[in-house]
Each structure stands twice: as structure tokens, then as C-alpha cells.
Design an enzyme around this catalytic site. Sequence first.
Site, PDB file in Angstrom:
ATOM      1  N   SER A  94      -1.656   0.450  -3.279  1.00  0.00           N
ATOM      2  CA  SER A  94      -2.376  -0.271  -2.223  1.00  0.00           C
ATOM      3  C   SER A  94      -3.842   0.110  -2.160  1.00  0.00           C
ATOM      4  O   SER A  94      -4.225   1.232  -2.503  1.00  0.00           O
ATOM      5  CB  SER A  94      -1.759   0.057  -0.853  1.00  0.00           C
ATOM      6  OG  SER A  94      -0.396  -0.261  -0.809  1.00  0.00           O
TER       7      SER A  94
ATOM      8  N   ILE B 238      -6.184  -3.900   6.903  1.00  0.00           N
ATOM      9  CA  ILE B 238      -5.532  -4.794   5.950  1.00  0.00           C
ATOM     10  C   ILE B 238      -5.220  -4.007   4.691  1.00  0.00           C
ATOM     11  O   ILE B 238      -6.125  -3.515   4.004  1.00  0.00           O
ATOM     12  CB  ILE B 238      -6.438  -5.999   5.617  1.00  0.00           C
ATOM     13  CG1 ILE B 238      -6.886  -6.726   6.900  1.00  0.00           C
ATOM     14  CG2 ILE B 238      -5.744  -6.939   4.632  1.00  0.00           C
ATOM     15  CD1 ILE B 238      -5.758  -7.306   7.737  1.00  0.00           C
ATOM     16  N   GLU B 239      -3.952  -3.888   4.378  1.00  0.00           N
ATOM     17  CA  GLU B 239      -3.477  -3.231   3.166  1.00  0.00           C
ATOM     18  C   GLU B 239      -3.115  -4.332   2.167  1.00  0.00           C
ATOM     19  O   GLU B 239      -2.382  -5.257   2.515  1.00  0.00           O
ATOM     20  CB  GLU B 239      -2.255  -2.373   3.484  1.00  0.00           C
ATOM     21  CG  GLU B 239      -1.652  -1.644   2.308  1.00  0.00           C
ATOM     22  CD  GLU B 239      -0.445  -0.807   2.690  1.00  0.00           C
ATOM     23  OE1 GLU B 239       0.178  -0.228   1.784  1.00  0.00           O
ATOM     24  OE2 GLU B 239      -0.104  -0.737   3.899  1.00  0.00           O
ATOM     25  N   ILE B 240      -3.648  -4.231   0.964  1.00  0.00           N
ATOM     26  CA  ILE B 240      -3.321  -5.202  -0.083  1.00  0.00           C
ATOM     27  C   ILE B 240      -2.631  -4.423  -1.189  1.00  0.00           C
ATOM     28  O   ILE B 240      -3.179  -3.426  -1.686  1.00  0.00           O
ATOM     29  CB  ILE B 240      -4.569  -5.917  -0.609  1.00  0.00           C
ATOM     30  CG1 ILE B 240      -5.342  -6.555   0.552  1.00  0.00           C
ATOM     31  CG2 ILE B 240      -4.177  -6.982  -1.642  1.00  0.00           C
ATOM     32  CD1 ILE B 240      -6.715  -7.042   0.178  1.00  0.00           C
TER      33      ILE B 240
END
Length: 130
Positions: free
Chosen positions: A113, A124-126
Site C-alpha cells: 500500500s 486514502i490507502e491505495i
Amino acid sequence: MIDHLDHLVLTTARPEACVDFYTRVLGMQLETFIGGTPPVERRAFRFGHQKINLHVQGAEFEPKAHLPVPGALDLCFMAAIPLEAVIQQLQLHGWPIIEGPVLRTGATRRIRSVYVRDPDFNLIEISAPA
């Protein structure tokens, strides 16, 4: 009893910056629809089989959360592209990564992440599979 998430609601204090981030930077599709009682025009970000309905602080639609405030969300999105491509996309748009890449435990498997903040300071974690 529960199968999946259909949508969630994001409250923003900066609607135009919010639309820019979720569409231009994250690549979500902006959708306008008529909904609510009485019916009014609303906006949402569509991605995959989900969407994020948009509320503007002070002009939320009823019913709403008890305390709808910008910056209270901590969301994790699974990317449709490799994490290295996500990082490149964020860099291309000048969006700072505040942490990562790091290993995490996702809902179904290990993930890698990166973390950013949206214009309302939501976390916001992607992520992508590890």
C-alpha cells in the site's frame, strides 16, 4: 447476511478539489443522478461495482450520518494496476505520498500500500496484492 458494499458517502468541504482528486488523480468516473426525497441532482464517483456518493458539508442530503464531517474517512482502495504504476500516476499529478509502499493485511490477502490524503484530509490507502 451482508454480501458486499454498494456505496459509501463522503462529506466534503471542498467540492471542486474533491471532484478533481477522485476523477483526475484516482481515475474514478463522475456520475450525476437524481435521487432523494424530494428528488434532487446529486453526484457520485463510480469505480468497479461501487460508488462514493458526494455530500457537501452544510448541504447534506437526508438521511445522513449523525456527524458528517470532512476528513473523518480512512479508506483502502484496491488498484486495477500495479502499485508501481499507481505511484507513477500520483507523481505525475504531483500528489504526495505520505507513507509507503508498505506491506499490510487486506480483507482477503497480504497487500502492498501507499497512503495519500484527499483534499479534505481523508486518509486514502491505495493497494495491490503483495
